[in-house]
Design a protein around this motif. Sequence first.
Motif, PDB file in Angstrom:
ATOM      1  N   PRO A 211      -2.418  15.184 -12.526  1.00  0.00           N
ATOM      2  CA  PRO A 211      -3.507  16.319 -12.227  1.00  0.00           C
ATOM      3  C   PRO A 211      -3.910  16.326 -10.978  1.00  0.00           C
ATOM      4  CG  PRO A 211      -4.450  14.932 -14.326  1.00  0.00           C
ATOM      5  CD  PRO A 211      -3.024  14.208 -13.526  1.00  0.00           C
ATOM      6  N   PRO A 212      -4.303  17.350 -10.483  1.00  0.00           N
ATOM      7  CA  PRO A 212      -4.379  18.128  -9.048  1.00  0.00           C
ATOM      8  C   PRO A 212      -5.574  17.042  -8.625  1.00  0.00           C
ATOM      9  CG  PRO A 212      -4.191  19.876 -10.056  1.00  0.00           C
ATOM     10  CD  PRO A 212      -3.986  18.738 -11.023  1.00  0.00           C
ATOM     11  N   ILE A 213      -6.769  16.977  -9.401  1.00  0.00           N
ATOM     12  CA  ILE A 213      -7.877  15.897  -9.114  1.00  0.00           C
ATOM     13  C   ILE A 213      -7.469  14.580  -8.487  1.00  0.00           C
ATOM     14  CG2 ILE A 213      -8.272  15.198 -11.363  1.00  0.00           C
ATOM     15  CD1 ILE A 213     -11.298  15.384 -10.568  1.00  0.00           C
ATOM     16  N   VAL A 214      -6.314  14.224  -9.269  1.00  0.00           N
ATOM     17  CA  VAL A 214      -5.955  12.492  -8.849  1.00  0.00           C
ATOM     18  C   VAL A 214      -5.237  12.609  -7.715  1.00  0.00           C
ATOM     19  CG1 VAL A 214      -4.282  10.850  -9.651  1.00  0.00           C
ATOM     20  CG2 VAL A 214      -5.791  11.997 -11.288  1.00  0.00           C
ATOM     21  N   HIS A 215      -4.288  13.850  -7.429  1.00  0.00           N
ATOM     22  CA  HIS A 215      -3.740  13.894  -5.979  1.00  0.00           C
ATOM     23  C   HIS A 215      -4.607  14.082  -4.888  1.00  0.00           C
ATOM     24  CE1 HIS A 215       0.033  15.779  -8.028  1.00  0.00           C
ATOM     25  NE2 HIS A 215       0.031  14.471  -8.201  1.00  0.00           N
ATOM     26  N   ARG A 216      -5.912  14.751  -5.208  1.00  0.00           N
ATOM     27  CA  ARG A 216      -6.706  14.998  -3.863  1.00  0.00           C
ATOM     28  C   ARG A 216      -7.604  13.714  -3.719  1.00  0.00           C
ATOM     29  NH1 ARG A 216      -7.043  20.104  -6.525  1.00  0.00           N
ATOM     30  NH2 ARG A 216      -8.934  19.673  -7.713  1.00  0.00           N
ATOM     31  N   PHE A 217      -7.989  12.910  -4.877  1.00  0.00           N
ATOM     32  CA  PHE A 217      -8.779  11.894  -4.984  1.00  0.00           C
ATOM     33  C   PHE A 217      -7.776  10.836  -4.096  1.00  0.00           C
ATOM     34  CE2 PHE A 217     -10.149   7.684  -6.570  1.00  0.00           C
ATOM     35  CZ  PHE A 217     -11.560   7.708  -6.054  1.00  0.00           C
ATOM     36  N   VAL A 218      -6.754  10.612  -4.117  1.00  0.00           N
ATOM     37  CA  VAL A 218      -6.026   9.548  -3.616  1.00  0.00           C
ATOM     38  C   VAL A 218      -6.012   9.825  -2.042  1.00  0.00           C
ATOM     39  CG1 VAL A 218      -3.568   8.506  -3.553  1.00  0.00           C
ATOM     40  CG2 VAL A 218      -4.884   9.001  -5.659  1.00  0.00           C
ATOM     41  N   GLU A 219      -5.537  11.226  -1.854  1.00  0.00           N
ATOM     42  CA  GLU A 219      -5.218  11.452  -0.771  1.00  0.00           C
ATOM     43  C   GLU A 219      -6.562  11.274   0.359  1.00  0.00           C
ATOM     44  OE1 GLU A 219      -4.107  15.698  -0.597  1.00  0.00           O
ATOM     45  OE2 GLU A 219      -1.927  15.030  -1.106  1.00  0.00           O
ATOM     46  N   ALA A 220      -7.776  11.559  -0.416  1.00  0.00           N
ATOM     47  CA  ALA A 220      -8.899  11.395   0.440  1.00  0.00           C
ATOM     48  C   ALA A 220      -9.143   9.976   0.582  1.00  0.00           C
ATOM     49  CB  ALA A 220     -10.177  12.052  -0.678  1.00  0.00           C
ATOM     50  N   LYS A 221      -8.962   9.089  -0.358  1.00  0.00           N
ATOM     51  CA  LYS A 221      -8.999   7.654  -0.096  1.00  0.00           C
ATOM     52  C   LYS A 221      -8.160   7.123   1.012  1.00  0.00           C
ATOM     53  CE  LYS A 221     -11.601   5.183  -2.044  1.00  0.00           C
ATOM     54  NZ  LYS A 221     -13.038   5.126  -1.597  1.00  0.00           N
TER      55      LYS A 221
ATOM     56  N   LEU B  78       0.796  -1.281   0.020  1.00  0.00           N
ATOM     57  CA  LEU B  78       0.080   0.054   0.012  1.00  0.00           C
ATOM     58  C   LEU B  78       0.806   1.029   0.079  1.00  0.00           C
ATOM     59  CD1 LEU B  78      -2.731   1.695   0.397  1.00  0.00           C
ATOM     60  CD2 LEU B  78      -2.567   1.218   2.606  1.00  0.00           C
ATOM     61  N   VAL B  79       2.113   1.464   0.972  1.00  0.00           N
ATOM     62  CA  VAL B  79       2.838   2.532   0.890  1.00  0.00           C
ATOM     63  C   VAL B  79       3.616   2.482  -0.342  1.00  0.00           C
ATOM     64  CG1 VAL B  79       4.817   3.596   2.100  1.00  0.00           C
ATOM     65  CG2 VAL B  79       2.984   2.311   3.377  1.00  0.00           C
ATOM     66  N   ARG B  80       4.040   1.431  -0.908  1.00  0.00           N
ATOM     67  CA  ARG B  80       4.887   1.536  -2.063  1.00  0.00           C
ATOM     68  C   ARG B  80       3.972   1.912  -3.500  1.00  0.00           C
ATOM     69  NH1 ARG B  80       6.549  -3.266  -1.956  1.00  0.00           N
ATOM     70  NH2 ARG B  80       8.512  -2.616  -1.073  1.00  0.00           N
ATOM     71  N   ASN B  81       2.820   1.625  -3.404  1.00  0.00           N
ATOM     72  CA  ASN B  81       2.027   1.986  -4.508  1.00  0.00           C
ATOM     73  C   ASN B  81       1.531   3.366  -4.599  1.00  0.00           C
ATOM     74  OD1 ASN B  81       2.157  -0.683  -5.654  1.00  0.00           O
ATOM     75  ND2 ASN B  81       0.067  -1.248  -4.732  1.00  0.00           N
ATOM     76  N   SER B  82       1.390   3.958  -3.329  1.00  0.00           N
ATOM     77  CA  SER B  82       0.973   5.317  -3.034  1.00  0.00           C
ATOM     78  C   SER B  82       2.082   5.930  -3.464  1.00  0.00           C
ATOM     79  CB  SER B  82       0.461   5.360  -1.406  1.00  0.00           C
ATOM     80  OG  SER B  82       1.831   5.389  -0.708  1.00  0.00           O
ATOM     81  N   THR B  83       3.331   5.755  -3.391  1.00  0.00           N
ATOM     82  CA  THR B  83       4.331   6.425  -3.890  1.00  0.00           C
ATOM     83  C   THR B  83       4.432   6.536  -5.456  1.00  0.00           C
ATOM     84  OG1 THR B  83       6.026   4.724  -3.897  1.00  0.00           O
ATOM     85  CG2 THR B  83       5.529   6.083  -1.865  1.00  0.00           C
ATOM     86  N   LEU B  84       3.896   5.666  -5.919  1.00  0.00           N
ATOM     87  CA  LEU B  84       3.734   5.635  -7.562  1.00  0.00           C
ATOM     88  C   LEU B  84       3.050   6.813  -8.177  1.00  0.00           C
ATOM     89  CD1 LEU B  84       3.557   1.802  -8.073  1.00  0.00           C
ATOM     90  CD2 LEU B  84       5.755   3.232  -7.970  1.00  0.00           C
ATOM     91  N   ILE B  85       2.122   7.348  -7.289  1.00  0.00           N
ATOM     92  CA  ILE B  85       1.457   8.630  -7.871  1.00  0.00           C
ATOM     93  C   ILE B  85       2.479   9.811  -8.269  1.00  0.00           C
ATOM     94  CG2 ILE B  85      -0.580  10.431  -7.508  1.00  0.00           C
ATOM     95  CD1 ILE B  85      -1.400   7.321  -7.473  1.00  0.00           C
ATOM     96  N   SER B  86       2.332   9.907  -9.610  1.00  0.00           N
ATOM     97  CA  SER B  86       3.344  10.911 -10.144  1.00  0.00           C
ATOM     98  C   SER B  86       3.144  12.337  -9.802  1.00  0.00           C
ATOM     99  CB  SER B  86       3.305  10.920 -11.800  1.00  0.00           C
ATOM    100  OG  SER B  86       4.298  11.949 -12.095  1.00  0.00           O
ATOM    101  N   PRO B  87       4.038  13.126  -9.349  1.00  0.00           N
ATOM    102  CA  PRO B  87       3.880  14.694  -9.216  1.00  0.00           C
ATOM    103  C   PRO B  87       3.279  15.364 -10.250  1.00  0.00           C
ATOM    104  CG  PRO B  87       6.191  13.775  -8.469  1.00  0.00           C
ATOM    105  CD  PRO B  87       5.690  12.782  -9.339  1.00  0.00           C
ATOM    106  N   ASP B  88       3.442  14.857 -11.549  1.00  0.00           N
ATOM    107  CA  ASP B  88       2.896  15.324 -12.725  1.00  0.00           C
ATOM    108  C   ASP B  88       1.349  15.111 -12.848  1.00  0.00           C
ATOM    109  OD1 ASP B  88       5.402  16.658 -13.203  1.00  0.00           O
ATOM    110  OD2 ASP B  88       5.981  15.037 -14.346  1.00  0.00           O
TER     111      ASP B  88
END
Length: 318
Positions: free
Chosen positions: A126-136, A114-124
Amino acid sequence: MSVPARQVNESSGVIRTAVLTVATGGTTFLVTNGLDQPQATCIILSILIGGIVLITRFLIAFEKRLAEVEKLGAAGMADMKRLVGDAFFKISEATDLFGSVEASALQTDVVTQLVRNSTLISPDSPPIVHRFVEAKIKETSDFLKQLSDGSTVTYYGEDRDWLLGLTRHATASIDAISLASVDHDLWNSEIGLRYLDAQRRAARNGMRVRRIFVLERPDPELGAKLLGAYEEQRQMAIDVRLLVRSAVPTPLQIQLRDLVVFDDIVAYETTPTISDPHLAQVAETRLVLTAARVKDCSQMFRELWELSCEPGTGQRNA
């Protein structure tokens, strides 16, 4: 101070020192020459006094530079201590965290994945992806915290993940009370079919699966639907009985609710929006882990099971 400004100040200091040395030597030469001293004496005194001034200026500049170096060294040492301390703190925190993961009942690989896969979210991304992942992730974190506290978790609306997950991972028993006001359209829906299939598999594997269909009142239309669901589930090795709400003793009337008890450890409760079985929807879903409340749910199911009967027999079965 910036590097160019420092270089300018250093150049100015060298020039001032040179000018002061030459001026001092020249003044000494003029004074000694005016006193009718020998030429050699004038030159020697000029060089000597100019050299003394030069050395004095050098020592003063050296002392200032040494003080600055000591100050920078002290600041650098403090920064180094802070960095080392922070690094050791992070290492200690990471070690404690990994130790907690190792000691938990969950599989270590699952948590680290879970931790490793969460780090695969690219900084590039879209913001909506970041916010959605953080919310989940936050939602999952809060969910795990509530489960670890053994409290009640509430989901506003109709849940599917809890219901299917608990059904698939139950190990001993599944006891369900199905109110017509809540489950009137469940058995023909996509989630209902998946839920029923999971129960079928559990019953086939030897698990005890029981269900009580509760009618609010005699209703030919709902009765026909329930009979169809009853026969279908009986063929899946699910123990099914029917119960009319009016047959429930008064003390149990206020406790009667739509619920499923898994392994006599976890209770899954749903609350309808309205009591009309033709229009009601699920208002909220609760996952109950409080031991006393789960025990009450199990006890209520056993009492209602004794009161219920198979269709057409009108007899209560033990």
